[in-house]
Design a protein around this motif. Structure first.
Motif, PDB file in Angstrom:
ATOM      1  N   UNK A   1     101.026 -44.670  27.104  1.00 51.51           N
ATOM      2  CA  UNK A   1      99.773 -44.724  26.888  1.00 51.51           C
ATOM      3  C   UNK A   1      99.028 -43.534  27.635  1.00 51.51           C
ATOM      4  N   UNK A   2      99.480 -42.849  28.612  1.00 47.05           N
ATOM      5  CA  UNK A   2      99.163 -41.699  29.008  1.00 47.05           C
ATOM      6  C   UNK A   2      99.032 -40.435  27.992  1.00 47.05           C
ATOM      7  N   UNK A   3      99.966 -40.586  27.445  1.00 46.81           N
ATOM      8  CA  UNK A   3     100.203 -39.634  26.422  1.00 46.81           C
ATOM      9  C   UNK A   3      99.106 -39.695  25.027  1.00 46.81           C
ATOM     10  N   UNK A   4      98.763 -41.137  24.943  1.00 49.78           N
ATOM     11  CA  UNK A   4      97.805 -41.546  24.030  1.00 49.78           C
ATOM     12  C   UNK A   4      96.439 -40.993  24.349  1.00 49.78           C
ATOM     13  N   UNK A   5      95.990 -41.255  25.813  1.00 52.06           N
ATOM     14  CA  UNK A   5      94.813 -41.055  26.318  1.00 52.06           C
ATOM     15  C   UNK A   5      94.452 -39.630  26.363  1.00 52.06           C
ATOM     16  N   UNK A   6      95.443 -38.476  26.676  1.00 48.36           N
ATOM     17  CA  UNK A   6      95.275 -37.102  26.779  1.00 48.36           C
ATOM     18  C   UNK A   6      95.298 -36.836  25.186  1.00 48.36           C
ATOM     19  N   UNK A   7      96.030 -37.240  24.117  1.00 45.44           N
ATOM     20  CA  UNK A   7      95.615 -36.803  23.127  1.00 45.44           C
ATOM     21  C   UNK A   7      94.324 -37.005  22.299  1.00 45.44           C
ATOM     22  N   UNK A   8      93.638 -37.726  23.014  1.00 46.28           N
ATOM     23  CA  UNK A   8      92.225 -37.712  22.596  1.00 46.28           C
ATOM     24  C   UNK A   8      91.209 -36.607  23.041  1.00 46.28           C
TER      25      UNK A   8
ATOM     26  N   UNK B   1      92.470 -33.327  22.788  1.00 44.31           N
ATOM     27  CA  UNK B   1      92.548 -32.342  21.570  1.00 44.31           C
ATOM     28  C   UNK B   1      91.596 -32.818  20.341  1.00 44.31           C
ATOM     29  N   UNK B   2      91.621 -34.055  20.047  1.00 46.98           N
ATOM     30  CA  UNK B   2      90.604 -34.360  18.995  1.00 46.98           C
ATOM     31  C   UNK B   2      89.233 -34.195  19.366  1.00 46.98           C
ATOM     32  N   UNK B   3      88.755 -34.475  20.785  1.00 46.98           N
ATOM     33  CA  UNK B   3      87.592 -34.428  21.419  1.00 46.98           C
ATOM     34  C   UNK B   3      87.182 -32.703  21.081  1.00 46.98           C
ATOM     35  N   UNK B   4      88.230 -31.852  21.525  1.00 45.70           N
ATOM     36  CA  UNK B   4      88.053 -30.554  21.623  1.00 45.70           C
ATOM     37  C   UNK B   4      87.266 -29.890  19.977  1.00 45.70           C
ATOM     38  N   UNK B   5      88.481 -30.610  19.173  1.00 48.60           N
ATOM     39  CA  UNK B   5      88.167 -30.124  17.612  1.00 48.60           C
ATOM     40  C   UNK B   5      86.651 -30.611  17.164  1.00 48.60           C
ATOM     41  N   UNK B   6      86.245 -31.760  17.497  1.00 45.13           N
ATOM     42  CA  UNK B   6      85.372 -32.293  17.043  1.00 45.13           C
ATOM     43  C   UNK B   6      83.904 -31.860  17.620  1.00 45.13           C
ATOM     44  N   UNK B   7      83.933 -31.506  18.904  1.00 48.52           N
ATOM     45  CA  UNK B   7      82.698 -30.747  19.421  1.00 48.52           C
ATOM     46  C   UNK B   7      82.549 -29.481  18.993  1.00 48.52           C
TER      47      UNK B   7
ATOM     48  N   UNK C   1      87.848 -30.794  30.131  1.00 45.77           N
ATOM     49  CA  UNK C   1      88.829 -30.587  30.966  1.00 45.77           C
ATOM     50  C   UNK C   1      89.016 -29.240  31.583  1.00 45.77           C
ATOM     51  N   UNK C   2      87.909 -28.663  31.714  1.00 43.61           N
ATOM     52  CA  UNK C   2      88.078 -27.325  32.232  1.00 43.61           C
ATOM     53  C   UNK C   2      87.998 -25.953  31.045  1.00 43.61           C
ATOM     54  N   UNK C   3      88.471 -26.464  29.997  1.00 42.44           N
ATOM     55  CA  UNK C   3      88.651 -25.435  29.013  1.00 42.44           C
ATOM     56  C   UNK C   3      87.551 -25.247  27.953  1.00 42.44           C
TER      57      UNK C   3
ATOM     58  N   UNK D   1      90.938 -22.100   9.479  1.00 40.25           N
ATOM     59  CA  UNK D   1      89.827 -22.630   8.590  1.00 40.25           C
ATOM     60  C   UNK D   1      90.115 -23.708   7.820  1.00 40.25           C
ATOM     61  N   UNK D   2      91.169 -24.404   8.071  1.00 39.45           N
ATOM     62  CA  UNK D   2      91.552 -25.703   7.397  1.00 39.45           C
ATOM     63  C   UNK D   2      90.925 -26.799   8.080  1.00 39.45           C
ATOM     64  N   UNK D   3      90.358 -26.365   9.498  1.00 44.86           N
ATOM     65  CA  UNK D   3      89.485 -27.458  10.254  1.00 44.86           C
ATOM     66  C   UNK D   3      90.296 -28.709  10.589  1.00 44.86           C
ATOM     67  N   UNK D   4      89.727 -29.540  11.202  1.00 46.38           N
ATOM     68  CA  UNK D   4      90.381 -30.883  11.859  1.00 46.38           C
ATOM     69  C   UNK D   4      90.778 -31.680  10.836  1.00 46.38           C
ATOM     70  N   UNK D   5      90.423 -31.862   9.462  1.00 46.55           N
ATOM     71  CA  UNK D   5      90.848 -32.594   8.312  1.00 46.55           C
ATOM     72  C   UNK D   5      91.642 -31.835   7.161  1.00 46.55           C
ATOM     73  N   UNK D   6      91.998 -30.501   7.600  1.00 45.16           N
ATOM     74  CA  UNK D   6      92.817 -29.802   6.407  1.00 45.16           C
ATOM     75  C   UNK D   6      91.864 -29.361   5.481  1.00 45.16           C
TER      76      UNK D   6
END
Length: 491
Positions: free
Chosen positions: A181-188, A190-196, A215-217, A268-273
């Motif tokens: 569950x921790x890995x699932x939490x932190x997987x978000x 990367x998704x958040x970084x790409x979206x923002x 997260x400081x990045x 250039x492919x972006x979050x969705x390919x």
């Protein structure tokens, strides 16, 4: 006037606001909107894992709020779409903070400081449901107060938005040493970084109007149009009149793969390919509302030969209603007077993109997107094009693993379909776009019962392969052809 006051039940209202279809990245983007509107120079998004006590916070060094402004900000729909807003305000309905937060947590605390004066308010949905009243708490409790002080540090102006009792994680079954569950939490993260990086790219591009860290990045802007690349083809910009204002439409044909480095091509492919990112990009006050979509225009669907076509559309803030911008700021419906013009622009941009791709002889494979999304894989090998059914697609995988079926028969059926694709007939049918082109499940719009049933089978396959219900719906909502239709996966 003979009337009764029919006030909505708070519990029902909470349930409705919690079910608007936000993903975690889109919900956080709504909070960042408020930070940008507050003229923040620095915005930090923090994810901290602590089992059922895990939390997420968005902190900014903006102007902060007075006590009355904070109460207004915490009141559901206190400012409607017609309210007068500043030129930097990215809101519209006065619901973003609440609806985004309630979709992700059961306890929302906002602490704000201006001129050294701190003010705090908390929504605890358990309290709202228990007392059947919108009880906005002035004291969030000792644990939350300690956490807010830790996050805020010595800031003299700005705001902290804290989410506790996170949806999907606030359960006694979730412990701090639960690694899966921790890995699932932190997987978000990367998704958040790409979206923002995509949504706020114009604010992050030099000269940057703000700095966003997750997260400081520090985030770097994702430019869907590769505007600094020398091989980019710019199609002349066209202003489309809409009432007293105009909508700015600027098409681009991106460089072919041969003109991009491997790193440039991947980025250039972006979050969705590549396939998922072609189409219109709708901006409002430089904030991206919709990324890569053909706006439901009949006859225009995603195809590999149009992967290089991307079109920027800038709509005036006052045209929100005309464009049907929703509460999540995640979808639009183009005004009727503009649709034929948008279709015309889309068609000649698509043709230019197709021409560019043909001239380079490049087959852009669907495997550059998420391999789980597509039923077919297109590859060029040994000078020939190969079409293969994607064995990793959840529904195909489920059929092969189903103990009640003969897997050898299923495999033989798949090979037969692969070797008998009617390429010649398809080439004749699809040499040009025509209005009679077949569209999967009838094209964009509400899903038919048959489509819903197929989508549900894919959803169940995702669950059977270990995905959470939220993750399964998110994957389904971005999977062709369900991404262009409306059903339980994006309601």
């Amino acid at each position: 006037m003979d009337f009764e006051v029919a006030a909505p039940d708070p519990s029902g209202m909470v349930a409705s606001l919690s079910s608007l279809g936000y993903s975690l990245p889109t919900a956080i983007a709504d909070l960042v909107d408020n930070s940008v509107s507050a003229k923040a120079a620095n915005i930090d998004v923090d994810f901290t894992w602590d089992g059922e006590s895990s939390w997420i916070a968005v902190t900014d060094d903006g102007e902060g709020m007075t006590e009355s402004e904070l109460v207004t900000a915490m009141t559901v729909a206190a400012r409607g779409p017609s309210a007068e807003r500043s030129a930097t305000d990215l809101g519209r309905f006065g619901m973003g903070l609440k609806s985004a937060s309630f979709s992700q947590c059961r306890k929302l605390t906002v602490a704000t400081v201006r001129d050294g004066r701190w003010h705090v308010r908390t929504w605890d949905l358990g309290v709202v449901e228990r007392f059947k009243q919108w009880r906005l708490l002035r004291a969030p409790g000792d644990t939350t107060t300690t956490l807010v002080h830790r996050i805020a540090g010595s800031m003299q102006h700005g705001t902290v938005v804290l989410w506790e009792q996170l949806s999907g994680y606030h359960s006694t079954a979730v412990t701090s040493d639960d690694e899966k569950t921790q890995a699932q939490f932190y997987a978000e993260v990367e998704r958040t970084e790409a979206h923002l990086s995509m949504v706020f790219a114009r604010f992050l591009q030099p000269p940057a109007r703000c700095r966003i860290r997750v997260r400081g990045t520090d985030l770097s802007p994702w430019d869907p149009f590769l505007t600094t690349h020398p091989s980019l083809q710019r199609v002349p910009c066209e202003p489309l009149p809409l009432g007293p204002e105009s909508v700015r439409v600027e098409p681009f044909v991106l460089p072919t793969a041969q003109r991009l480095s491997e790193a440039e091509y991947t980025a250039a492919a972006g979050p969705k390919g590549w396939l998922g990112q072609q189409g219109f990009y709708v901006y409002r006050r430089d904030r991206l509302i919709l990324a890569g979509d053909w706006l439901g225009i009949r006859g225009l669907r995603r195809e590999e030969k149009y992967n290089l076509a991307r079109i920027a559309v800038d709509i005036p803030a006052g045209a929100d209603a005309a464009w049907g911008v929703d509460v999540r700021k995640a979808s639009v419906v183009p005004p009727v007077p503009l649709r034929r013009h948008l279709e015309r622009i889309a068609r000649y941009t698509r043709e230019a993109a197709s021409r560019s791709a043909r001239q380079r002889g490049q087959v852009v494979s669907r495997t550059h997107g998420d391999p789980l999304k597509f039923a077919w894989i297109v590859k060029r090998r040994d000078g020939r094009i190969h079409l293969r059914i994607n064995r990793k697609h959840p529904l195909v995988k489920a059929a092969l693993c189903d103990q009640g079926s003969d897997s050898d028969v299923v495999r033989s059926m798949l090979r037969l379909l692969e070797e008998t694709v009617p390429v010649t007939a398809l080439r004749m049918l699809h040499e040009t776009d025509t209005v009679d082109d077949p569209e999967p499940f009838g094209g964009p719009g509400p899903a038919a019962p048959e489509t819903v049933e197929i989508a549900r089978q894919v959803y169940e396959a995702f669950l059977g392969q270990g995905r959470s219900p939220e993750d399964a719906r998110g994957a389904l909502s971005s999977m062709p052809p369900f991404d262009e239709q409306r059903g339980f996966w994006n309601s």
